[in-house]
Write a protein that holds these residues in place. Structure first.
Motif, PDB file in Angstrom:
ATOM      1  N   TRP A  41     -11.227  -1.636   8.472  1.00 33.70           N
ATOM      2  CA  TRP A  41     -10.816  -0.984   7.237  1.00 33.70           C
ATOM      3  C   TRP A  41     -10.155  -1.999   6.329  1.00 33.70           C
ATOM      4  CZ3 TRP A  41      -5.629  -0.676   5.914  1.00 33.70           C
ATOM      5  CH2 TRP A  41      -4.712  -0.864   6.938  1.00 33.70           C
ATOM      6  N   ARG A  42     -10.334  -1.789   5.038  1.00 34.13           N
ATOM      7  CA  ARG A  42      -9.757  -2.672   4.034  1.00 34.13           C
ATOM      8  C   ARG A  42      -9.076  -1.819   2.971  1.00 34.13           C
ATOM      9  NH1 ARG A  42     -15.271  -6.208   3.420  1.00 34.13           N
ATOM     10  NH2 ARG A  42     -15.218  -7.089   5.516  1.00 34.13           N
ATOM     11  N   LEU A  43      -7.849  -2.154   2.656  1.00 33.34           N
ATOM     12  CA  LEU A  43      -7.119  -1.454   1.611  1.00 33.34           C
ATOM     13  C   LEU A  43      -7.497  -2.073   0.276  1.00 33.34           C
ATOM     14  CD1 LEU A  43      -5.055   0.762   1.086  1.00 33.34           C
ATOM     15  CD2 LEU A  43      -3.263  -0.958   1.309  1.00 33.34           C
ATOM     16  N   ARG A  44      -7.970  -1.261  -0.648  1.00 28.38           N
ATOM     17  CA  ARG A  44      -8.457  -1.742  -1.941  1.00 28.38           C
ATOM     18  C   ARG A  44      -7.559  -1.258  -3.085  1.00 28.38           C
ATOM     19  NH1 ARG A  44     -11.595  -5.827  -0.604  1.00 28.38           N
ATOM     20  NH2 ARG A  44     -13.371  -5.214   0.663  1.00 28.38           N
ATOM     21  N   PRO A  45      -7.306  -2.146  -4.065  1.00 26.78           N
ATOM     22  CA  PRO A  45      -6.504  -1.740  -5.229  1.00 26.78           C
ATOM     23  C   PRO A  45      -7.302  -0.828  -6.150  1.00 26.78           C
ATOM     24  CG  PRO A  45      -7.304  -3.972  -5.508  1.00 26.78           C
ATOM     25  CD  PRO A  45      -7.726  -3.539  -4.133  1.00 26.78           C
ATOM     26  N   PRO A  46      -6.622  -0.202  -7.079  1.00 31.03           N
ATOM     27  CA  PRO A  46      -7.327   0.667  -8.027  1.00 31.03           C
ATOM     28  C   PRO A  46      -8.391  -0.122  -8.793  1.00 31.03           C
ATOM     29  CG  PRO A  46      -4.955   0.926  -8.229  1.00 31.03           C
ATOM     30  CD  PRO A  46      -5.196  -0.229  -7.310  1.00 31.03           C
ATOM     31  N   PRO A  47      -9.527   0.488  -9.072  1.00 27.25           N
ATOM     32  CA  PRO A  47     -10.580  -0.203  -9.814  1.00 27.25           C
ATOM     33  C   PRO A  47     -10.076  -0.663 -11.185  1.00 27.25           C
ATOM     34  CG  PRO A  47     -11.382   1.867  -8.912  1.00 27.25           C
ATOM     35  CD  PRO A  47      -9.911   1.826  -8.684  1.00 27.25           C
ATOM     36  N   GLY A  48     -10.499  -1.851 -11.601  1.00 32.41           N
ATOM     37  CA  GLY A  48     -10.148  -2.368 -12.913  1.00 32.41           C
ATOM     38  C   GLY A  48      -8.710  -2.827 -13.031  1.00 32.41           C
ATOM     39  N   GLY A  49      -7.995  -2.932 -11.920  1.00 30.58           N
ATOM     40  CA  GLY A  49      -6.617  -3.400 -11.963  1.00 30.58           C
ATOM     41  C   GLY A  49      -5.643  -2.423 -12.584  1.00 30.58           C
ATOM     42  N   ASP A  50      -6.017  -1.150 -12.643  1.00 30.86           N
ATOM     43  CA  ASP A  50      -5.147  -0.124 -13.214  1.00 30.86           C
ATOM     44  C   ASP A  50      -3.911   0.044 -12.324  1.00 30.86           C
ATOM     45  OD1 ASP A  50      -3.958   2.079 -14.367  1.00 30.86           O
ATOM     46  OD2 ASP A  50      -5.501   3.492 -13.719  1.00 30.86           O
ATOM     47  N   GLU A  51      -2.737  -0.392 -12.806  1.00 36.98           N
ATOM     48  CA  GLU A  51      -1.517  -0.339 -11.999  1.00 36.98           C
ATOM     49  C   GLU A  51      -1.109   1.082 -11.634  1.00 36.98           C
ATOM     50  OE1 GLU A  51       1.702  -2.668 -13.491  1.00 36.98           O
ATOM     51  OE2 GLU A  51       0.405  -4.368 -13.928  1.00 36.98           O
ATOM     52  N   GLY A  52      -1.455   2.045 -12.443  1.00 33.51           N
ATOM     53  CA  GLY A  52      -1.099   3.428 -12.147  1.00 33.51           C
ATOM     54  C   GLY A  52      -2.166   4.150 -11.346  1.00 33.51           C
ATOM     55  N   GLY A  53      -3.254   3.462 -11.022  1.00 31.94           N
ATOM     56  CA  GLY A  53      -4.360   4.088 -10.298  1.00 31.94           C
ATOM     57  C   GLY A  53      -4.067   4.271  -8.818  1.00 31.94           C
ATOM     58  N   VAL A  54      -5.025   4.827  -8.155  1.00 37.87           N
ATOM     59  CA  VAL A  54      -4.880   5.157  -6.737  1.00 37.87           C
ATOM     60  C   VAL A  54      -5.551   4.089  -5.874  1.00 37.87           C
ATOM     61  CG1 VAL A  54      -5.471   6.856  -4.963  1.00 37.87           C
ATOM     62  CG2 VAL A  54      -4.849   7.615  -7.263  1.00 37.87           C
ATOM     63  N   TRP A  55      -4.800   3.569  -4.914  1.00 36.34           N
ATOM     64  CA  TRP A  55      -5.373   2.651  -3.926  1.00 36.34           C
ATOM     65  C   TRP A  55      -6.270   3.457  -3.001  1.00 36.34           C
ATOM     66  CZ3 TRP A  55      -3.971  -2.642  -2.798  1.00 36.34           C
ATOM     67  CH2 TRP A  55      -3.138  -3.211  -3.743  1.00 36.34           C
ATOM     68  N   TYR A  56      -7.244   2.819  -2.399  1.00 36.39           N
ATOM     69  CA  TYR A  56      -8.123   3.531  -1.476  1.00 36.39           C
ATOM     70  C   TYR A  56      -8.473   2.654  -0.285  1.00 36.39           C
ATOM     71  CZ  TYR A  56     -11.979   0.902  -3.620  1.00 36.39           C
ATOM     72  OH  TYR A  56     -12.807  -0.100  -4.069  1.00 36.39           O
ATOM     73  N   MET A  57      -8.921   3.309   0.792  1.00 35.69           N
ATOM     74  CA  MET A  57      -9.308   2.608   1.996  1.00 35.69           C
ATOM     75  C   MET A  57     -10.823   2.595   2.093  1.00 35.69           C
ATOM     76  SD  MET A  57      -8.120   3.156   5.936  1.00 35.69           S
ATOM     77  CE  MET A  57      -9.019   4.654   6.208  1.00 35.69           C
ATOM     78  N   GLU A  58     -11.353   1.444   2.436  1.00 39.11           N
ATOM     79  CA  GLU A  58     -12.797   1.267   2.553  1.00 39.11           C
ATOM     80  C   GLU A  58     -13.123   0.887   3.999  1.00 39.11           C
ATOM     81  OE1 GLU A  58     -15.631  -1.010  -0.390  1.00 39.11           O
ATOM     82  OE2 GLU A  58     -14.485  -2.442   0.800  1.00 39.11           O
ATOM     83  N   LEU A  59     -14.048   1.606   4.619  1.00 41.13           N
ATOM     84  CA  LEU A  59     -14.527   1.249   5.947  1.00 41.13           C
ATOM     85  C   LEU A  59     -15.792   0.426   5.803  1.00 41.13           C
ATOM     86  CD1 LEU A  59     -14.029   4.580   7.906  1.00 41.13           C
ATOM     87  CD2 LEU A  59     -12.658   2.513   8.028  1.00 41.13           C
ATOM     88  N   VAL A  60     -15.819  -0.721   6.467  1.00 40.30           N
ATOM     89  CA  VAL A  60     -16.935  -1.655   6.344  1.00 40.30           C
ATOM     90  C   VAL A  60     -17.475  -1.954   7.729  1.00 40.30           C
ATOM     91  CG1 VAL A  60     -17.596  -3.952   5.554  1.00 40.30           C
ATOM     92  CG2 VAL A  60     -15.827  -2.689   4.326  1.00 40.30           C
TER      93      VAL A  60
END
Length: 97
Positions: free
Chosen positions: A5-24
């Motif tokens: 699993w990899r923790l990903r920052p919000p798309p586009g560097g949006d500081e107020g966005g939601v982080w998400y987890m990606e399974l690879v």
């Protein structure tokens, strides 16, 4: 294990966005193949704090009986566990180690 699993920052560097987890997948996965993810070698404290559960059997769990030698030797002196001379001898061994 064939997944991580990899923790990903919000798309586009949006500081107020939601982080998400990606399974690879780490290699090719066949249809109906089970995906296996390892949490790593962690103590029960770490599992509870970071994942919200504690595994039923964990060979990597640990616990602290005493914060330091002074606390351990005080406990030994105040119980009938060891005579005073044995506590002193054990303290000398601890200092050497």
């Amino acid at each position: 294990e064939n997944v991580e699993w990899r923790l990903r920052p919000p798309p586009g560097g949006d500081e107020g966005g939601v982080w998400y987890m990606e399974l690879v997948t780490l290699n090719s996965v066949a249809d109906e193949e089970e995906l296996v993810l390892s949490y790593g070698e962690r103590s029960n404290d770490d599992f509870l704090l970071h994942y919200g559960f504690v595994p039923p059997r964990n060979p990597h769990d640990d616990f602290v009986l005493f914060e330091d030698w002074d606390a351990a030797s005080e406990w030994l002196r105040t119980t009938e566990g060891l005579p005073g001379y044995a506590v002193e001898a054990a303290g000398q061994v601890v200092e050497v180690v």
